[in-house]
Scaffold this active site. Sequence first.
Site, PDB file in Angstrom:
ATOM      1  N   LYS A  22       0.830  -1.216   0.000  1.00  0.00           N
ATOM      2  CA  LYS A  22       0.000   0.000   0.000  1.00  0.00           C
ATOM      3  C   LYS A  22       0.857   1.254   0.000  1.00  0.00           C
ATOM      4  CE  LYS A  22      -1.559   1.609   4.062  1.00  0.00           C
ATOM      5  NZ  LYS A  22      -1.381   2.996   4.479  1.00  0.00           N
ATOM      6  N   ASN A  23       1.859   1.292   0.888  1.00  0.00           N
ATOM      7  CA  ASN A  23       2.608   2.539   1.058  1.00  0.00           C
ATOM      8  C   ASN A  23       3.606   2.794  -0.073  1.00  0.00           C
ATOM      9  OD1 ASN A  23       1.137   3.113   3.275  1.00  0.00           O
ATOM     10  ND2 ASN A  23       2.711   2.555   4.777  1.00  0.00           N
ATOM     11  N   ARG A  91      -4.333  10.912   4.593  1.00  0.00           N
ATOM     12  CA  ARG A  91      -3.268  11.909   4.651  1.00  0.00           C
ATOM     13  C   ARG A  91      -2.298  11.826   3.486  1.00  0.00           C
ATOM     14  NH1 ARG A  91      -1.776  14.358   9.075  1.00  0.00           N
ATOM     15  NH2 ARG A  91       0.299  14.249   8.190  1.00  0.00           N
ATOM     16  N   CYS A 115      -4.247  12.906  13.232  1.00  0.00           N
ATOM     17  CA  CYS A 115      -5.009  11.664  13.084  1.00  0.00           C
ATOM     18  C   CYS A 115      -4.822  10.832  14.340  1.00  0.00           C
ATOM     19  CB  CYS A 115      -4.604  10.904  11.841  1.00  0.00           C
ATOM     20  SG  CYS A 115      -2.996  10.168  11.968  1.00  0.00           S
ATOM     21  N   ARG A 120       1.130  14.757  13.204  1.00  0.00           N
ATOM     22  CA  ARG A 120       1.587  14.556  11.840  1.00  0.00           C
ATOM     23  C   ARG A 120       1.596  15.816  10.965  1.00  0.00           C
ATOM     24  NH1 ARG A 120      -0.785   9.020   9.580  1.00  0.00           N
ATOM     25  NH2 ARG A 120       1.096   9.084   8.333  1.00  0.00           N
ATOM     26  N   ASP A 304       5.080   0.812  11.885  1.00  0.00           N
ATOM     27  CA  ASP A 304       3.868   0.148  11.379  1.00  0.00           C
ATOM     28  C   ASP A 304       3.765  -1.318  11.811  1.00  0.00           C
ATOM     29  OD1 ASP A 304       3.224   2.517  10.184  1.00  0.00           O
ATOM     30  OD2 ASP A 304       3.770   1.917   8.155  1.00  0.00           O
ATOM     31  N   ILE A 326       8.480   7.269  16.663  1.00  0.00           N
ATOM     32  CA  ILE A 326       8.094   7.991  15.434  1.00  0.00           C
ATOM     33  C   ILE A 326       6.822   8.819  15.640  1.00  0.00           C
ATOM     34  CG2 ILE A 326       7.589   7.756  12.954  1.00  0.00           C
ATOM     35  CD1 ILE A 326      10.351   6.654  13.551  1.00  0.00           C
ATOM     36  N   ARG A 396      -8.627  -0.403   4.750  1.00  0.00           N
ATOM     37  CA  ARG A 396      -7.788   0.623   4.127  1.00  0.00           C
ATOM     38  C   ARG A 396      -6.462   0.027   3.651  1.00  0.00           C
ATOM     39  NH1 ARG A 396      -7.238   6.124   7.353  1.00  0.00           N
ATOM     40  NH2 ARG A 396      -5.939   6.399   5.519  1.00  0.00           N
TER      41      ARG A 396
HETATM   42  C1  EPZ Z   1       4.517   7.016   6.202  1.00  0.00           C
HETATM   43  O1  EPZ Z   1       3.774   8.105   6.736  1.00  0.00           O
HETATM   44  C2  EPZ Z   1       3.557   5.845   6.129  1.00  0.00           C
HETATM   45  N1  EPZ Z   1       2.454   6.190   5.256  1.00  0.00           N
HETATM   46  C3  EPZ Z   1       3.069   5.482   7.525  1.00  0.00           C
HETATM   47  O2  EPZ Z   1       2.277   4.314   7.419  1.00  0.00           O
HETATM   48  C4  EPZ Z   1       4.281   5.168   8.404  1.00  0.00           C
HETATM   49  O3  EPZ Z   1       3.846   4.930   9.726  1.00  0.00           O
HETATM   50  C5  EPZ Z   1       5.262   6.349   8.396  1.00  0.00           C
HETATM   51  O4  EPZ Z   1       5.623   6.683   7.019  1.00  0.00           O
HETATM   52  C6  EPZ Z   1       6.539   6.075   9.155  1.00  0.00           C
HETATM   53  O5  EPZ Z   1       7.178   4.956   8.621  1.00  0.00           O
HETATM   54  C7  EPZ Z   1       2.586   6.089   3.945  1.00  0.00           C
HETATM   55  O6  EPZ Z   1       3.635   5.713   3.429  1.00  0.00           O
HETATM   56  C8  EPZ Z   1       1.412   6.418   3.097  1.00  0.00           C
HETATM   57  P1  EPZ Z   1       6.680  10.372   8.092  1.00  0.00           P
HETATM   58  P2  EPZ Z   1       4.351   9.578   6.668  1.00  0.00           P
HETATM   59  O7  EPZ Z   1       6.610  11.641   7.312  1.00  0.00           O
HETATM   60  O8  EPZ Z   1       5.101   9.754   5.407  1.00  0.00           O
HETATM   61  C9  EPZ Z   1       6.820  13.732  11.538  1.00  0.00           C
HETATM   62  C10 EPZ Z   1       0.439   2.883   7.933  1.00  0.00           C
HETATM   63  O9  EPZ Z   1      -0.005   2.330   8.975  1.00  0.00           O
HETATM   64  N2  EPZ Z   1       6.756  14.729  10.440  1.00  0.00           N
HETATM   65  O10 EPZ Z   1       7.859   9.493   7.879  1.00  0.00           O
HETATM   66  O11 EPZ Z   1       3.238  10.504   6.962  1.00  0.00           O
HETATM   67  C11 EPZ Z   1       5.568  12.902  11.648  1.00  0.00           C
HETATM   68  O12 EPZ Z   1       4.563  13.577  12.390  1.00  0.00           O
HETATM   69  C12 EPZ Z   1       0.958   4.305   7.965  1.00  0.00           C
HETATM   70  O13 EPZ Z   1       0.455   2.328   6.824  1.00  0.00           O
HETATM   71  C13 EPZ Z   1       6.870  16.074  10.728  1.00  0.00           C
HETATM   72  O14 EPZ Z   1       7.003  16.493  11.888  1.00  0.00           O
HETATM   73  O15 EPZ Z   1       5.357   9.551   7.899  1.00  0.00           O
HETATM   74  C14 EPZ Z   1       6.086  11.660  12.304  1.00  0.00           C
HETATM   75  O16 EPZ Z   1       6.194  11.884  13.682  1.00  0.00           O
HETATM   76  C15 EPZ Z   1       0.552   5.131   9.098  1.00  0.00           C
HETATM   77  N3  EPZ Z   1       6.838  16.965   9.690  1.00  0.00           N
HETATM   78  C16 EPZ Z   1       7.479  11.505  11.706  1.00  0.00           C
HETATM   79  O17 EPZ Z   1       7.823  12.800  11.219  1.00  0.00           O
HETATM   80  C17 EPZ Z   1       6.713  16.566   8.388  1.00  0.00           C
HETATM   81  O18 EPZ Z   1       6.676  17.443   7.492  1.00  0.00           O
HETATM   82  C18 EPZ Z   1       7.609  10.508  10.556  1.00  0.00           C
HETATM   83  O19 EPZ Z   1       6.568  10.738   9.626  1.00  0.00           O
HETATM   84  C19 EPZ Z   1       6.616  15.199   8.117  1.00  0.00           C
HETATM   85  C20 EPZ Z   1       6.649  14.290   9.156  1.00  0.00           C
END
Ligand code: EPZ
Length: 416
Positions: A22-23, A91, A115, A120, A304, A326, A396
């Site tokens: 998915k991701n 998102r 969320c 996030r 995840d 994370i 999802r």
């Molecule tokens: C991706 O989300 C995945 N989603 C998530 O999978 C996964 O948990 C996450 O990466 C971490 O591995 C998809 O790929 C669609 P991040 P993403 O940006 O890209 C903070 C699932 O269950 N952050 O790596 O949104 C953020 O809040 C899902 O399939 C900022 O502060 O994650 C988090 O604490 C849920 N500012 C951390 O960084 C930003 O601009 C990592 O988030 C971006 C992120």
Amino acid sequence: MDSIRITGGVPLTGTISISGAKNAALPLMTCGLLTDDRLILGNVAKLADLATMADLLGQHGIAVEPEGRSLSLGGRITNAEAPYDIVRKMRASVLVLGPLLARIGEARVSLPGGCAIGTRPVDLHLKGLEAMGAKINLDAGYINASAPQGLKGADIVFPFVSVGATENILMAASLADGVTTLKNAAREPEITDLVTCLIAMGAKIEGIGTDTLTIEGVKSLHGASHAILPDRIETGTYACAAAITGGDLFLENARAADLGAVLSAMREAGIVITEEANGFRVSRANGLHGVDVMTEPFPGFPTDMQAQFMALMAVAEGASMVTETIFENRFMHVPELNRMGARINVHGSSAIIRGVKALSGAPVMATDLRASFTLVLAALAAAGETTISRVYHLDRGYEAVEQKLAGCGARIERVS
Ligand code: EPZ
């Protein structure tokens, strides 16, 4: 609203075929915005989130047509707005921002809110695009971005690893004027899959699989055909299903290399993992031992998989500690597991789990995607019947859950 009813206690045996990730599929679908040519994505799972992405791309003018297990994407961008109604559902919609800006010099994308797992923010996505010359203002819940003269290559250093920001900037930089260097980039296998597809579309990217990516922008990208990698989180989740039920499952198409930290922790807990041609086997004959894990960006233990691993630890011998680094609020499954007899206490970003001999079935509620499957895992191991409500979370991101599990002996049914 559907719920899932499971009668636990059956060791799962047989083969589960792992679907496309998915991701990886979500950012790959947004690559359809980067070219007027046709993009064919193979090994695509049937998932609610991918249907949402198809709706969003449709609003931008890109038609997404299923052809068996593939998606065919094509069309011209007719609209730069990603509306709140779609972004609030998913998102990952924010991944259209980079491609739209790079391609047509403007984008209006609803700000994703917080969320169930945390606040996030998307500040790293926005700062990266600003460094490339985009003008961004936030107004009435929307990100208004423009780059009338086009995006320019830039040196971008992320203060911490973000999967989504790495993806957005990668796609934008592929069509920018000049060279972009991305330091502290995410190294998740899904990023490598995206880079592979972008290169097949004509992008010039170096550093694949490392935390420094160098992207030399090109004038245009062309069509390509790309098969999506197997879902490592679905793989890890079914590995937990084999382990928690004391079963023996062959995970077909699974790639052990994408799950290094998870498989090490599982082996330490007493689970036997054997690599075979085209997948690996997971079995457990003896008891489970408590193991401590801490979530980290790839190649560390994935956030995840944290909830599913906790279900396993709930029935392991001894205590274990799961630390989430994370997301700030990813323990919503804990009270539900405790309702099934688990003994878990949360202290800040760590959960202390004292293993119990057995869990017992109960009515429980799914709160997010991975938490939902955690309850399925607990239910598969528990004595008696468990009903899990709000299973739309499960749909999802997990394809054909009941069919896959029932095919290996689980007593599971969906109740409308
Ligand atoms: C991706 O989300 C995945 N989603 C998530 O999978 C996964 O948990 C996450 O990466 C971490 O591995 C998809 O790929 C669609 P991040 P993403 O940006 O890209 C903070 C699932 O269950 N952050 O790596 O949104 C953020 O809040 C899902 O399939 C900022 O502060 O994650 C988090 O604490 C849920 N500012 C951390 O960084 C930003 O601009 C990592 O988030 C971006 C992120």
